[in-house]
Write a protein that holds these residues in place. Structure first.
Motif, mmCIF file in Angstrom:
data_model
loop_
_atom_site.group_PDB
_atom_site.id
_atom_site.type_symbol
_atom_site.label_atom_id
_atom_site.label_comp_id
_atom_site.label_asym_id
_atom_site.label_seq_id
_atom_site.Cartn_x
_atom_site.Cartn_y
_atom_site.Cartn_z
ATOM 1 N N GLU A 167 74.119 97.148 -32.266
ATOM 2 C CA GLU A 167 73.393 97.510 -33.312
ATOM 3 C C GLU A 167 74.253 98.704 -33.892
ATOM 4 O OE1 GLU A 167 70.673 96.858 -34.565
ATOM 5 O OE2 GLU A 167 69.492 95.789 -33.192
ATOM 6 N N PRO A 168 74.788 98.569 -35.250
ATOM 7 C CA PRO A 168 75.539 99.546 -35.641
ATOM 8 C C PRO A 168 74.792 100.627 -35.828
ATOM 9 C CG PRO A 168 75.781 97.430 -37.147
ATOM 10 C CD PRO A 168 74.507 97.237 -35.953
ATOM 11 N N GLY A 169 75.266 101.790 -35.580
ATOM 12 C CA GLY A 169 74.655 103.212 -35.513
ATOM 13 C C GLY A 169 74.107 103.438 -34.171
ATOM 14 N N LEU A 170 74.288 102.487 -33.288
ATOM 15 C CA LEU A 170 73.749 102.451 -31.803
ATOM 16 C C LEU A 170 74.660 101.714 -31.055
ATOM 17 C CD1 LEU A 170 71.752 104.304 -30.417
ATOM 18 C CD2 LEU A 170 69.939 102.660 -30.273
ATOM 19 N N LEU A 171 75.872 101.927 -30.818
ATOM 20 C CA LEU A 171 77.047 101.379 -30.223
ATOM 21 C C LEU A 171 76.846 102.064 -28.888
ATOM 22 C CD1 LEU A 171 79.654 101.224 -32.843
ATOM 23 C CD2 LEU A 171 77.676 99.369 -32.298
ATOM 24 N N TRP A 172 77.525 101.544 -27.782
ATOM 25 C CA TRP A 172 77.631 102.193 -26.350
ATOM 26 C C TRP A 172 78.060 103.464 -26.717
ATOM 27 C CZ3 TRP A 172 76.158 103.577 -22.222
ATOM 28 C CH2 TRP A 172 77.024 104.304 -21.361
ATOM 29 N N ILE A 173 79.122 103.838 -27.394
ATOM 30 C CA ILE A 173 79.864 105.263 -27.473
ATOM 31 C C ILE A 173 78.666 106.293 -27.942
ATOM 32 C CG2 ILE A 173 82.198 104.548 -27.322
ATOM 33 C CD1 ILE A 173 82.285 104.656 -30.391
ATOM 34 N N ASP A 174 77.784 105.656 -28.763
ATOM 35 C CA ASP A 174 76.849 106.496 -29.482
ATOM 36 C C ASP A 174 75.768 106.925 -28.298
ATOM 37 O OD1 ASP A 174 77.701 106.192 -32.165
ATOM 38 O OD2 ASP A 174 76.892 104.394 -32.254
#
Length: 198
Positions: A167-174
């Protein structure tokens, strides 16, 4: 034409009664003589699983806060850790069953067990490579590392296969950054790659 009987012919009734009594006696014995044994590293496993559950709940809340819907068909547990079928950051095909199976905080206890079998102990440095495809398992690895007080050096992939952290905006790095800021995990990735083929 032969007739089929539910009870075999020629078997005496007392034989059935004897088998029934033996079965009931076996169940009663198992229930009465239970023994509770604690598995090795139980405390660390429980701590890791509890920490993983806490982290997963935070990610779920963040997903809802961003108005990213949780699809009950693809994420029946409502975890918020199952992504979408396709997005601009989807790198490969993914298996939905595998993603759904991974959303279990008890995997953190399994990873504690694996670390212990590898003779990894408090203060040891471990190299970790994370994919965005299985954010729930990433959380479980970090929870195990935190419970064992390890020092991970992590490299993460930004992209994800289908149904992962895509999900753009909630990637693993986020997600990782959020859990670090909230003090759930005292570590985060040292570097990140785009991920995907080549």
């Amino acid at each position: 034409m032969k007739k089929i009987y539910w009870r075999p012919q020629g078997m005496p009734v007392f034989a059935f009664i004897l088998v029934a009594l033996f079965s009931v006696g076996g169940v009663a014995a198992v229930e009465h003589f239970q023994s509770v044994t604690e598995k090795p590293h139980y405390t660390e496993k429980l701590e890791a699983a509890s920490l993983a559950l806490k982290a997963m709940n935070i990610i779920r809340e963040e997903r809802l806060r961003h108005d990213l819907p949780i699809d009950p068909a693809s994420d029946p547990a409502g975890s918020g850790l199952i992504g979408t079928f396709m997005s601009p950051v989807t790198s490969h095909p993914g298996d939905l069953d595998a993603k759904q199976t991974s959303v279990n905080p008890n995997f953190a206890a399994v990873i504690v067990d694996l670390f212990k079998k590898a003779r990894i102990g408090k203060g040891d440095c471990v190299a970790i490579s994370f994919t965005g495809s299985f954010p729930a398992l990433n959380i479980c690895v970090y929870a195990a590392a935190a419970a064992l007080k390890l020092k991970p050096v992590t490299v993460s992939s930004v992209s994800s296969s289908q149904w992962g952290a895509n999900e753009p905006g909630l990637l693993w790095i986020d997600m990782e950054q959020l859990l670090y800021r909230r003090g759930i995990f005292p570590f985060r990735s040292a570097a990140a790659s785009i991920g995907g083929s080549d």
